[in-house]
Design an enzyme around this catalytic site. Structure first.
Site, PDB file in Angstrom:
ATOM      1  N   GLY A  38      -0.394   4.083  -8.623  1.00  0.00           N
ATOM      2  CA  GLY A  38      -1.261   4.526  -9.753  1.00  0.00           C
ATOM      3  C   GLY A  38      -1.561   3.148 -10.218  1.00  0.00           C
TER       4      GLY A  38
ATOM      5  N   GLY B 292      -1.709   0.042 -11.581  1.00  0.00           N
ATOM      6  CA  GLY B 292      -0.607  -0.801 -12.123  1.00  0.00           C
ATOM      7  C   GLY B 292      -1.057  -2.096 -12.821  1.00  0.00           C
TER       8      GLY B 292
ATOM      9  N   ASP C  89       3.683  -7.791 -13.189  1.00  0.00           N
ATOM     10  CA  ASP C  89       3.294  -8.123 -14.348  1.00  0.00           C
ATOM     11  C   ASP C  89       1.867  -7.596 -14.924  1.00  0.00           C
ATOM     12  OD1 ASP C  89       1.429  -9.579 -12.606  1.00  0.00           O
ATOM     13  OD2 ASP C  89       2.266 -11.447 -13.143  1.00  0.00           O
TER      14      ASP C  89
ATOM     15  N   ARG D 205      -9.262   8.120  -5.319  1.00  0.00           N
ATOM     16  CA  ARG D 205      -9.017   7.580  -3.977  1.00  0.00           C
ATOM     17  C   ARG D 205      -8.421   8.927  -2.925  1.00  0.00           C
ATOM     18  NH1 ARG D 205      -7.278   2.363  -5.894  1.00  0.00           N
ATOM     19  NH2 ARG D 205      -7.986   2.260  -7.936  1.00  0.00           N
TER      20      ARG D 205
ATOM     21  N   ASP E 187      -4.703   4.373  -0.738  1.00  0.00           N
ATOM     22  CA  ASP E 187      -4.984   4.480  -2.011  1.00  0.00           C
ATOM     23  C   ASP E 187      -6.088   3.475  -2.524  1.00  0.00           C
ATOM     24  OD1 ASP E 187      -2.830   2.745  -1.151  1.00  0.00           O
ATOM     25  OD2 ASP E 187      -2.901   1.736  -2.944  1.00  0.00           O
TER      26      ASP E 187
ATOM     27  N   ASP F 190     -11.909  -2.839  -3.523  1.00  0.00           N
ATOM     28  CA  ASP F 190     -10.601  -3.513  -3.525  1.00  0.00           C
ATOM     29  C   ASP F 190     -10.084  -4.462  -2.662  1.00  0.00           C
ATOM     30  OD1 ASP F 190      -8.407  -3.904  -4.955  1.00  0.00           O
ATOM     31  OD2 ASP F 190      -7.337  -2.015  -4.601  1.00  0.00           O
TER      32      ASP F 190
END
Ligand code: AMP
Ligand code: MG
Length: 484
Positions: A99, A101, A134, A195, A264, A274
């Site tokens: 997901g 993040g 993070d 995706r 993904d 990405d």
């Protein structure tokens, strides 16, 4: 409110004021979670992609740096921000813990070209899917994605692009960068962030109703030409196969290794996006691996077409709850042909030929790859030298081909080079003088003079890291844009 505050008010912001369409949102909240952006100690605009603004109906001269910062660094005035839900196969293993993040869907807008675009963030804070992470993006990671997307775009690859990069002033700790390292938030403009893994999640959750709703949406928005056809699902899958096969061919011709072809990271629109540990190949090494964590070379350079085909095949599993798998098999069987046609056509353009007979094309391509594979030649410099040293005189004598270039000087007498230049020469002798003239233009158009090899990126980053000097970064982007 002071005058400056009024001017920076989010309601006057040209990005906030865009006419956002709740395209994904209108499907219901099974596909996302509403999230908030992180607050950052600093906001310094490092890159704004003015080339994309006209497509948003915006005049770059009327958009200030502060407008970018308020919208895409401070995230003021825009709601809801949606962390998208998805799963995916990572290096062959199914991961239901994925997901968004460290990013979210900022909004969706209709471009002046009529297409629907996503603004997706990266490095904008934690979400329910951050797991141990993070939620941040390193500045180097942001710089690398900006560069990859621009370079690929100008090399003719169907790719997302970055709209902005804002440095955010946090110290980050990473195993693969000297730490603490600097932080950033990047906004990506892409066709979609749906995706293959978005459908895999719905299959995992046994929700065919949600798969069908999403697939109908995908077809309506991104495959609109076939949306009213009776067999629209089979046509969609066949078109997706074609787009992905062509994309794989575009990466291969560009000498690009994406590095993380997990499901993904595969867009349902067939667009490339990405960019993490990617690399442009230094030489034609089929087994070149770009990601240090790809221990077995699963996503090495030459595996990319096969991996894409495998990912398409695996997508049949979640899609078969919506339509028959038999309808997908015939679509998948066209992958190789689409791939080879696109690859041959792109490689011949890199060699200077917009059009060539199939037999000449195949022979030249085979000899080119043989020669590039056997000798320690830089893949990108070979083509760059073809472009910079082309002469119509090459048709007079095979030994003139690339003679004055670095590659010609070092390899001119070797067997595979002589074989290759003999074929190239023979093809030239069969062309009219006008056709030979066109080769130089074609070579220049398809072969950038400044390939985005790792040492180039590292030197750009060193200037930023050591001296906060962004000039080489901007100069490189300008070269990429102008094809120098
Ligand atoms: P990527 O390798 O960038 O495609 O990311 C794979 C998954 O890991 C996605 O679900 C990301 O959102 C997540 N992820 C990557 N880096 C971070 C991070 N620093 N914090 C939180 N999630 C992350
Ligand atoms: Mg990803």
């Amino acid at each position: 409110m002071t005058l400056a505050e009024t001017q920076n008010d989010a309601s006057n912001n040209p990005f906030v004021a865009l006419n956002y369409e709740p395209a994904l949102e209108s499907l219901g909240d099974d596909y996302y979670d509403e999230v908030a952006a992180a607050e950052f100690p600093q906001h310094i605009l490092r890159w704004r992609n003015d080339a994309l603004l006209p497509r948003l109906g915006l005049n770059p001269q009327l958009v200030t740096d502060e407008d970018f910062i308020v919208a895409f660094g401070k995230f003021e005035g825009r709601k809801p921000l949606l962390a998208l839900r998805y799963h995916g196969y990572q290096f062959g293993e199914y991961n239901p813990g994925l997901g968004d993040g460290r990013g979210f869907l900022y909004g969706q807008v209709r471009g002046t070209d009529g297409e629907l675009y996503d603004f997706g963030t990266k490095g904008s804070g934690r979400t329910p899917y951050s797991r141990g992470g993070d939620g941040m993006l390193t500045l180097k990671g942001g710089v690398r994605e900006v560069l990859a997307a621009e370079a690929l775009h100008y090399m003719g690859v169907r790719t997302s692009r970055c709209l902005s990069l804002v440095e955010t002033g946090l110290p980050l700790w990473r195993g693969d960068e000297p730490s603490p390292t600097r932080s950033s938030v990047m906004v990506r403009m892409s066709k979609s962030h749906i995706r293959f893994g978005t459908f895999e999640r719905l299959h995992y959750l046994k929700r065919p109703d949600l798969s069908k709703r999403l697939l109908d949406h995908v077809i309506e928005q991104y495959y609109s030409k076939i949306a009213t056809e009776q067999d629209k699902y089979a046509l969609f899958y066949a078109e997706l196969v074609k787009r992905v096969a062509e994309l794989a061919a575009q990466w291969m011709a560009a000498g690009f290794c994406h590095a993380v072809l997990n499901t993904d990271n595969m867009s349902i629109t067939g667009e490339s996006f990405d960019y993490g540990p990617y690399a442009f190949i230094p030489s034609y090494d089929p087994y070149f691996v770009a990601a240090y964590f790809d221990y077995y070379g699963r996503y090495c350079y030459s595996h990319q077409p096969l991996v894409c085909k495998l990912n398409l095949e695996m997508l049949q599993e979640p899609l078969k709850s919506v339509f028959a798998q038999d309808d997908m098999e015939s679509g998948l069987s066209t992958f190789d042909e689409h791939y080879h046609n696109e690859y041959r056509s792109l490689m011949l353009k890199k060699l200077g030929f917009e059009q060539l007979s199939i037999s000449d094309g195949e022979e030249l391509l085979k000899a080119t790859i043989e020669f590039l594979k056997m000798y320690p030649v830089s893949y990108h410099h070979f083509f760059a030298e073809m472009a910079s040293s082309f002469s119509t005189k090459w048709g007079d004598n095979a030994s003139d081909i690339l003679r004055d270039s670095e590659i010609g000087q070092s390899l001119g007498a070797t067997e595979l080079f002589v074989n290759w230049s003999g074929i190239y020469h023979r093809i030239l002798t069969n062309l009219t003088p006008e056709e030979v003239e066109k080769i130089g233009k074609c070579l220049t158009r398809y072969n950038p003079q400044t390939p985005l090899l790792r040492p180039v990126i590292e030197s750009i980053w060193e200037a930023i890291a050591q001296e906060n000097n962004w000039q080489p970064f901007y100069e490189l982007l300008e070269k990429i844009r102008s094809g120098q």
